[in-house]
Design an enzyme around this catalytic site. Structure first.
Site, PDB file in Angstrom:
ATOM      1  N   ASN A 171       0.863  -1.181   0.000  1.00  0.00           N
ATOM      2  CA  ASN A 171       0.000   0.000   0.000  1.00  0.00           C
ATOM      3  C   ASN A 171       0.897   1.226   0.000  1.00  0.00           C
ATOM      4  O   ASN A 171       1.346   1.687   1.054  1.00  0.00           O
ATOM      5  CB  ASN A 171      -0.914  -0.006   1.227  1.00  0.00           C
ATOM      6  CG  ASN A 171      -1.939  -1.114   1.145  1.00  0.00           C
ATOM      7  OD1 ASN A 171      -2.920  -1.025   0.413  1.00  0.00           O
ATOM      8  ND2 ASN A 171      -1.681  -2.205   1.868  1.00  0.00           N
ATOM      9  N   GLU A 172       1.154   1.713  -1.209  1.00  0.00           N
ATOM     10  CA  GLU A 172       2.094   2.822  -1.371  1.00  0.00           C
ATOM     11  C   GLU A 172       1.413   4.145  -1.027  1.00  0.00           C
ATOM     12  O   GLU A 172       0.177   4.198  -0.898  1.00  0.00           O
ATOM     13  CB  GLU A 172       2.601   2.848  -2.814  1.00  0.00           C
ATOM     14  CG  GLU A 172       3.417   1.619  -3.222  1.00  0.00           C
ATOM     15  CD  GLU A 172       4.816   1.580  -2.589  1.00  0.00           C
ATOM     16  OE1 GLU A 172       5.073   2.309  -1.608  1.00  0.00           O
ATOM     17  OE2 GLU A 172       5.649   0.799  -3.081  1.00  0.00           O
ATOM     18  N   PRO A 173       2.203   5.242  -0.882  1.00  0.00           N
ATOM     19  CA  PRO A 173       1.622   6.556  -0.596  1.00  0.00           C
ATOM     20  C   PRO A 173       0.455   6.851  -1.542  1.00  0.00           C
ATOM     21  O   PRO A 173       0.544   6.597  -2.742  1.00  0.00           O
ATOM     22  CB  PRO A 173       2.789   7.519  -0.838  1.00  0.00           C
ATOM     23  CG  PRO A 173       3.994   6.689  -0.488  1.00  0.00           C
ATOM     24  CD  PRO A 173       3.676   5.287  -0.914  1.00  0.00           C
ATOM     25  N   THR A 190      10.454   2.159  -3.612  1.00  0.00           N
ATOM     26  CA  THR A 190      10.287   0.730  -3.308  1.00  0.00           C
ATOM     27  C   THR A 190      11.017  -0.095  -4.360  1.00  0.00           C
ATOM     28  O   THR A 190      11.695  -1.083  -4.044  1.00  0.00           O
ATOM     29  CB  THR A 190       8.781   0.380  -3.315  1.00  0.00           C
ATOM     30  OG1 THR A 190       8.152   1.144  -2.307  1.00  0.00           O
ATOM     31  CG2 THR A 190       8.552  -1.099  -3.070  1.00  0.00           C
TER      32      THR A 190
END
Ligand code: F6R
Length: 639
Positions: A171-173, A190
């Site tokens: 769950n990235e920014p 990442t």
């Protein structure tokens, strides 16, 4: 502070003395081994409790470097203590997309290698997102993943790591608090963190399937692991910062039963660790006074001797004023302490009063043992000091602990093999090496002859660098510690055979000084294992007569540097000495230009090391000390 935390080690959230800065329950351990054991115990206890009630235990699992020791401990408990996983159901957080499960880069492979292949879990109870699902079926597949978790009654326990972007799972920014399992594009940071494992960023997948934030937050219990100083800034933002989609891990602030398990390095930036005087009344001891005065000087932009009572009071340090009185006395005391760390005579200065010098005057010609985990850490981290020690007439021995073979690229090895082949066209061994290199199936797994060639290349580079610095061949030692020699990235645990090798060389040289890498942020943990072997040896030898006259100094530099308050010896370098050090590092040609294991810093090793040496000098100067070109820094280890 840490000791206090250790005593309340693992109390559940709610019973914890939170500080006004912290929004997530956290516990700090000396190291990741201790922290991992505690977490593995919690998981094992949960599994057993569920067994007694004839219930399934539903675990959410993570991959990456953080949970590896937790899995090791669970495997150990299965093998040695009969912990059974028959009632366990697992759901992994994520998988790269696209990704074949059989690929060595897949999380499917990772989980089997580290856990599932070694325990008695039922294969049908294992759930890992499938990176091969056709795009047209992805949405349905993800909805079904969440449906399955719900059908089992939700997750009982979710294990998490954290990315430097603040991701949990992938769950990235930008991820929404209500997100479910879904397809997601990976953040560039990442991907760059994953690049070494994929032999370069271009091979890292651009996307993944990840369990959503909502799915994670529905878990009954969440434990997030973070080790090492690279995680310190994101841990501070997550625990202390506002809840924001820019740092998805901050959503955990909403979860009532979450614990972050940290090592000292990862907790380093938390306010109560970094600047405890801002949080509560402190017991002001010497180290804390030094740390706080250096901090105050940095905050105010004033040199130490210019700090006033007003500065102290305005920065939460009135307690120190109350205890110590006159600020000027404190300023002078701390200034002198830092001043006394500086020496151009790292082996001690002959015929000089040594009461406030970092090293003793006598014996003047010292026997010095420099341990280098890989063949290049010596010159990268303390090339200037090594040079001085030799020039000042000490008997300098350099001990390379591992062969470093894994960090030589196949292209470099082929280049050398082909050069030799020109002179020895009938050399069958060499032809086999070339064949092995050209037909190899797994990127990091080499045959023994290939490893030997790679080790020879690194050995020669190290010898050439030390020849340039005038270290005699008879004082260069290669231990080839067995823990490293797996032919793959994953190393064996430290064994008595490793410690014996280290102990033997110490006993043989009987050094007055030992220098060792206290630099624990290297990507594969080799420095830590190498240091453990040295500390164990030192501990076993401490009653020997010669050890009573031996001092141990820890250097850093390849990956990070000591902070000023931690430094016990600062060795300045002139511009010319910086250039000599640079040249010595250049001899390690296979570790220049696009090295295989870059870590988080894209710059070459010599650039990083020089930059850190310049920065330390600048920091000293800003505190009001002399203006040097560069400084190498050491911390004394008391045994
Ligand atoms: C892995 C995962 C990621 C990692 C995170 C930290 O399944 O979901 O969120 O936990 O990237 O990775 P390491 O532990 O390698 O630092």
């Amino acid at each position: 502070m840490t000791n206090k935390l250790k005593s309340i080690a693992y109390q559940p959230p709610g019973q914890f003395e939170e500080t006004r800065y912290e929004k997530i329950h956290n516990v700090i351990f000396d190291n990741s081994v201790d922290g991992s054991k505690i977490v593995a115990n919690e998981i094992a206890t949960l599994i057993k409790a569920k067994q007694q009630q004839n219930e399934l235990c539903v675990l959410g699992l993570a991959t990456g470097s953080s949970p590896i020791k937790v899995y090791e401990e669970l495997v150990r408990q299965h093998k040695e203590e009969g912990l059974s996983f028959e009632n366990v159901v697992t759901f992994n957080l994520d998988e790269y997309y696209p990704m074949a499960p059989e690929s060595i880069h897949s999380y499917h492979y990772f989980m089997h290698q580290h856990l599932f292949n070694h325990i008695d879990i039922k294969p049908e109870n294992i759930h890992i997102p499938n990176g091969k699902i056709p795009k047209s079926k992805l949405i349905e597949y993800c909805i079904d993943y969440d449906r399955q978790i719900t059908a089992y009654g939700g997750l009982d326990f979710q294990l998490l790591g954290i990315g430097r972007t603040g991701h949990i799972g992938f769950n990235e920014p930008g991820s929404h608090i209500n997100s479910g399992t879904r397809f997601i594009t990976l953040d560039p940071l990442t991907r760059s963190d994953a690049a070494p494992g994929f032999l370069g960023i271009d091979n890292v997948p651009r996307a993944a399937i990840t369990m959503g934030i909502k799915t994670i937050l529905q878990s009954k219990r969440i434990v997030l692991l973070a080790w090492g100083n690279a995680k310190a800034p994101i841990i501070k933002r997550t625990i202390e910062g506002p809840m924001t989609s820019e740092v998805p891990a901050t959503y955990l602030q909403k979860h009532p039963n979450t614990t972050f398990v940290l090592d000292e390095e990862a907790s380093m930036d938390l306010t109560r660790i970094k600047t405890p005087w801002l949080v509560k009344d402190c017991q002001w001891h010497n180290d804390l006074i030094k740390k706080s005065v250096v901090w105050l000087s940095e905050q105010t932009g004033k040199s130490i001797l210019k700090l006033t009572e007003k500065d102290y009071n305005a920065h939460g340090m009135s307690g120190l004023m109350a205890q110590e009185g006159d600020p000027y006395d404190i300023n002078i005391r701390v200034f002198n302490q830092i001043q006394h760390t500086i020496t151009g005579w790292p082996g001690g200065k002959p015929h000089a009063d040594d009461t406030s010098r970092p090293e003793r005057e006598k014996p003047y010609k010292k026997r010095v043992l420099i341990f280098s985990p890989h063949p290049d850490d010596d010159v990268i981290s303390m090339g200037g000091t090594l040079d001085r020690l030799v020039q000042q007439g000490h008997e300098v021995h350099v001990v390379y602990q591992t062969s470093g073979s894994i960090a030589v690229s196949d292209e470099q090895a082929l280049k050398y093999a082909n050069v030799i082949l020109q002179y020895e066209p009938d050399n069958q061994d060499l032809k086999k090496i070339i064949r092995d290199l050209q037909t190899k199936e797994k990127p990091y797994e080499d045959t023994l002859p290939v490893r030997n060639l790679k080790a020879t290349i690194r050995r020669q580079e190290a010898v050439s660098a030390l020849k340039y610095l005038n270290v005699p061949l008879s004082q260069i030692h290669f231990l080839n510690m067995p823990f490293y020699e797996t032919g793959a990235i994953k190393k064996k645990p430290l064994s008595p055979a490793d410690v014996d090798l280290v102990q033997n060389i110490i006993t043989k040289v009987k050094p007055h000084q030992i220098f060792a890498a206290g630099d624990l942020a290297d990507p594969h943990g080799t420095h830590k294992v190498c240091l453990d072997a040295i500390l164990k040896s030192v501990d076993q030898l401490k009653t020997e007569d010669f050890m009573k006259h031996c001092r141990v100094w820890l250097y850093r530099g390849a990956w990070h540097e000591w902070d000023v308050p931690q430094i016990d010896m600062a060795v300045p370098m002139s511009p010319d000495q910086v250039l000599r050090k640079r040249k010595a590092v250049f001899y390690h040609e296979t570790q220049k230009d696009g090295v295989m294991f870059q870590g988080n810093d894209p710059r070459e090793f010599w650039v990083r090391a020089e930059d850190r040496n310049h920065q330390t000098a600048e920091k000293y100067h800003r505190l009001g000390l002399a203006d040097y070109e560069a400084i190498e820094a050491f911390k004394r280890y008391h045994f």
